[in-house]
Design an enzyme around this catalytic site. Structure first.
Site, PDB file in Angstrom:
ATOM      1  N   ASP A 119       7.872  -1.045  18.593  1.00  0.00           N
ATOM      2  CA  ASP A 119       9.103  -1.003  19.364  1.00  0.00           C
ATOM      3  C   ASP A 119       9.182   0.397  19.984  1.00  0.00           C
ATOM      4  OD1 ASP A 119      11.507  -1.507  20.580  1.00  0.00           O
ATOM      5  OD2 ASP A 119      12.453  -2.367  18.803  1.00  0.00           O
TER       6      ASP A 119
HETATM    7  C1  BGC Z   1      14.279  -2.774  21.751  1.00  0.00           C
HETATM    8  C2  BGC Z   1      13.216  -3.770  22.127  1.00  0.00           C
HETATM    9  C3  BGC Z   1      12.879  -3.629  23.580  1.00  0.00           C
HETATM   10  C4  BGC Z   1      12.424  -2.213  23.836  1.00  0.00           C
HETATM   11  C5  BGC Z   1      12.038  -1.926  25.265  1.00  0.00           C
HETATM   12  C6  BGC Z   1      13.928  -1.367  22.192  1.00  0.00           C
HETATM   13  O1  BGC Z   1      15.037  -0.543  22.068  1.00  0.00           O
HETATM   14  O2  BGC Z   1      14.494  -2.814  20.367  1.00  0.00           O
HETATM   15  O3  BGC Z   1      13.644  -5.075  21.839  1.00  0.00           O
HETATM   16  O4  BGC Z   1      11.917  -4.562  23.955  1.00  0.00           O
HETATM   17  O5  BGC Z   1      13.494  -1.341  23.519  1.00  0.00           O
HETATM   18  O6  BGC Z   1      13.143  -1.878  26.080  1.00  0.00           O
END
Ligand code: BGC
Length: 723
Positions: free
Chosen positions: A263
């Site tokens: 993530d």
């Molecule tokens: C989120 C993800 C997301 C990623 C990219 C993170 O803060 O938890 O679900 O895909 O950001 O935006």
């Protein structure tokens, strides 16, 4: 150019010597494995490592000289996100990136329609391809452990079996469009509060029975190409460097051949993460070459802390996903963007998602020809939700608000009045569930106006609920109370008009202290770009509601398991999942607590009768069971019913929930029509995860088979003995 197939090194030598990479990359006669090995053998260590970390906010580098392009990603999960600048979170300022906005995860799951999940996936995949993406960051399937989790709205509810049934077709739909799905967040990112540091402590049984089945099915049956590791820790190790989750379970036990992507800014180390099974690091807040998987990883390989074999494995996985997603295919799908077909899918999902929670005196559907005056109340009547909620927010091409939808629907003779009723504001604080409101005068004024208008019309429709200040990434709600003093507003409206309809816009449960007084309650979700039209269709009966809840609405927060046991949000950054397998309705049923609205609940304008339950009285272990039941539409309009089958293990050596969903079927029935439904239960449906033997175990003894319209509306039950 054709090459004859020759094994091993000789083959590689021939291949490399005799062709350019660009030409063999597309050669149909060569196996993908051979091509990948050939590419790998030509790469420098630096080039390989470049492929394992972000080179912009949403891409990783390719190797241009070998014809390997950059890998382009986008959020997910209910539409393709607005384009941002490569190196910052600012919008890129594109004018052609307004996407289709599909209903969010809780709405999709509330359809209980795997075929719709597939079509949703197809449309999402097509939009992603049209925007030239290789990976769409979704779907998200974290189990709803607490009704407070800010991201519940993105996910698919509280039941592992339902998640399994919905996520697999969704992934297939996406990936058939030559784009990889990215299943998130693996695993146990079940609260947003302290999500970067909270440590989930749970039994192996809870992990296996509740939290992992959706991921396992997505890998084994959905063949998902990529998985995103979660921010939190599990049993002391961050998910991005958790060898048990990534290496042992995902890659070894489930044989996942794809990529694990961190993530964003969820990587915490170089050597641990690289060796634990993380393949790509994204989103770290440092210059790209300083990412853990950039210069430090190069250094780690040079000093022997990470082997080049490990790096090769990561690159092999990335190239495999690239091949599977058609990146090297001349005829790769080009996708399609904001087409009528996609709007229709968004609408169809919303139609089947809306849940009729309560409909006293058959107040709904409203009669378009007869109704003379309607007062519409509430901030959610005019609010658009697409852009909110955090990373899943998007720039929608359009979004029909509830008020707009009603205006589209009503006849010219119907008077429609709108009163704001309450206002979105950040000027309030909670004090132990009690709201301290700082705009009290203005709030009172708005409420009074709405109540006065409500008293003057035949029917009042209050669009209440939450918005993405509450259903949002990064924070959890503090309680289940409706914000902005909506409870008071609804109560006062009911006092002046008994024909009050409350439509809740939210992705998670709310408390309803007024539920007995209000004759009609509808759960509308964040229902996408066509939401307003769909709500009007439902309210006026052009669509017969068929959504069913995929999570329990508790009467009060303390009734739900983690809150009853005081294990949310955890202590000293440890969240002890002491409710164990008793998540959601498993807890409410087993502990005999009445929910406000039960898992699986959802009414229709038709009524359905269940009869002729048939099942064998006795089966041998590992045999499986076929259950058949007849369902008749005894109402006067066509409609869908979702029949749900729950198992109850009566004789068992371990505690088992009172009921567990093991099968369901959504059927469409004309008035008077009867259909026979057959549920096929495999033997695993009867088993539990045995922690002593670390495997699933089916114990002989008596089971009850319950079939019904919700987890609390069981219509027929039968016994089966496993002998
Ligand atoms: C989120 C993800 C997301 C990623 C990219 C993170 O803060 O938890 O679900 O895909 O950001 O935006």
């Amino acid at each position: 150019m054709r090459l004859i197939r020759l094994p091993g090194l000789f083959f590689l030598f021939l291949l490399i010597a005799s062709c350019t990479s660009q030409s063999f990359i597309q050669d149909k006669e060569l196996s993908v494995e051979h091509k990948i090995e050939a590419l790998l053998s030509q790469m420098t260590l630096e080039e390989k490592i470049n492929m394992t970390h972000g080179n912009t906010k949403f891409s990783t580098a390719g190797v241009a000289r070998l014809g390997i392009p950059d890998l382009m990603m986008s959020d997910g999960p209910h539409g393709v996100r607005e384009e941002i600048k490569p190196d910052s979170w600012e919008p890129a300022g594109w004018t052609n990136d307004s996407a289709s906005y599909f209903p969010t995860g809780t709405a999709l799951s509330a359809t209980w329609n795997p075929d719709l999940a597939y079509r949703f996936g197809q449309a999402l995949g097509q939009e992603a391809r049209a925007r030239d993406k290789d990976i769409i960051l979704g779907p998200g399937i974290n189990i709803m452990r607490t009704p407070l989790c800010g991201r519940n709205f993105e996910y698919m509810g509280e039941d592992p079996f339902l998640v399994t049934r919905m996520v697999v077709p969704c992934i297939k739909g996406i990936q058939e469009q030559d784009v990889a799905a990215c299943l998130k967040h693996f695993a146990l990112n079940n609260q947003e509060f302290e999500r970067n540091t909270i440590n989930a402590q749970l039994s192996e049984r809870a992990l296996q029975e509740i939290y992992l089945p959706g991921y396992e099915a997505a890998v084994k049956d959905g063949n998902v190409f990529t998985v995103m590791s979660a921010y939190n820790k599990v049993r002391g190790a961050w998910c991005s460097e958790n060898p048990y989750l990534l290496n042992d379970i995902l890659k070894k036990q489930w044989q996942f051949p794809g990529i694990v992507i961190s993530d964003w800014a969820g990587t915490h180390s170089t050597v641990e993460a690289a060796n634990a099974g993380l393949d790509i690091e994204m989103g770290t807040n440092r210059p790209y070459n300083e990412f853990y998987f950039a210069d430090p990883l190069l250094q780690a390989v040079k000093n022997g802390a990470v082997s080049e074999k490990t790096i090769d494995d990561k690159v092999r996985r990335i190239l495999t996903v690239m091949y599977k997603s058609g990146i090297f295919n001349e005829n790769r799908s080009e996708g399609s963007f904001t087409t009528q077909e996609h709007f229709d899918i968004a609408r169809k999902v919303a139609e089947e998602a809306v849940v009729l929670l309560k409909n006293d005196h058959n107040l709904l559907p409203l009669d378009k020809k007869k109704i003379k005056s309607i007062t519409v109340v509430g901030d959610n009547a005019t609010r658009k939700h697409a852009a909110g909620g955090g990373s899943s927010g998007l720039k929608a091409l359009y979004e029909i608000t509830p008020l707009h939808g009603l205006k589209n629907k009503i006849s010219a003779d119907t008077k429609l009045k709108f009163a704001q009723g309450y206002k979105r504001t950040t000027k309030f604080t909670w004090n132990k569930g009690v709201l301290n409101f700082f705009d009290a005068d203005e709030a009172e004024q708005l409420r009074k106006e709405a109540v006065a208008a409500a008293g003057e019309s035949e029917v009042v429709i209050v669009f209440a609920g939450l918005n993405h200040d509450f259903d949002t990434e990064g924070t959890d709600r503090q309680n289940l109370v409706l914000p902005y003093q909506q409870d008071l507003l609804i109560k006062e409206i009911c006092d002046v008009n008994p024909n009050t309809i409350v439509v809740l816009i939210s992705g998670s449960p709310v408390e309803m202290p007024w539920h007995k007084q209000v004759p009609v309650i509808v759960q509308g979700w964040y229902a996408g770009m066509e939401a307003g039209n769909v709500f009007a269709d439902i309210l006026f009966g052009d669509v017969n509601p068929s959504g069913k809840l995929t999570f329990t609405f508790p009467e009060q927060l303390e009734d739900s398991p983690a809150h009853s046991l005081g294990t949310y949000p955890g202590q000293d950054l440890n969240s002890d999942y002491s409710e164990d397998i008793l998540v959601g309705y498993r807890w409410f049923d087993t502990k005999k607590i009445n929910p406000l609205f039960a898992f699986g609940h959802g009414l229709s304008y038709s009524s359905f009768q269940y009869s002729d339950l048939k099942l064998k009285a006795k089966i041998s272990p590992e045999e499986g069971l076929q259950v058949s039941v007849n369902i008749r539409n005894s109402g006067d309009r066509p409609g869908y019913e979702t029949a749900q089958l729950y198992l109850q293990d009566v004789e068992c050596s371990v505690i088992r929930p009172d009921k567990e969903l093991k099968a369901f079927e959504k059927v469409y029935l004309q008035p008077g029509e009867t259909k026979n439904i057959k549920f096929n239960l495999k033997s695993k449906a009867f088993s539990f995860f045995d922690e002593k033997e670390m495997q699933w175990k089916e114990e002989p003894g008596l089971f009850k088979v319950h079939v019904g319209s919700s987890s609390r509306d069981i219509r027929l039950s039968g016994d089966v003995l496993i002998d």
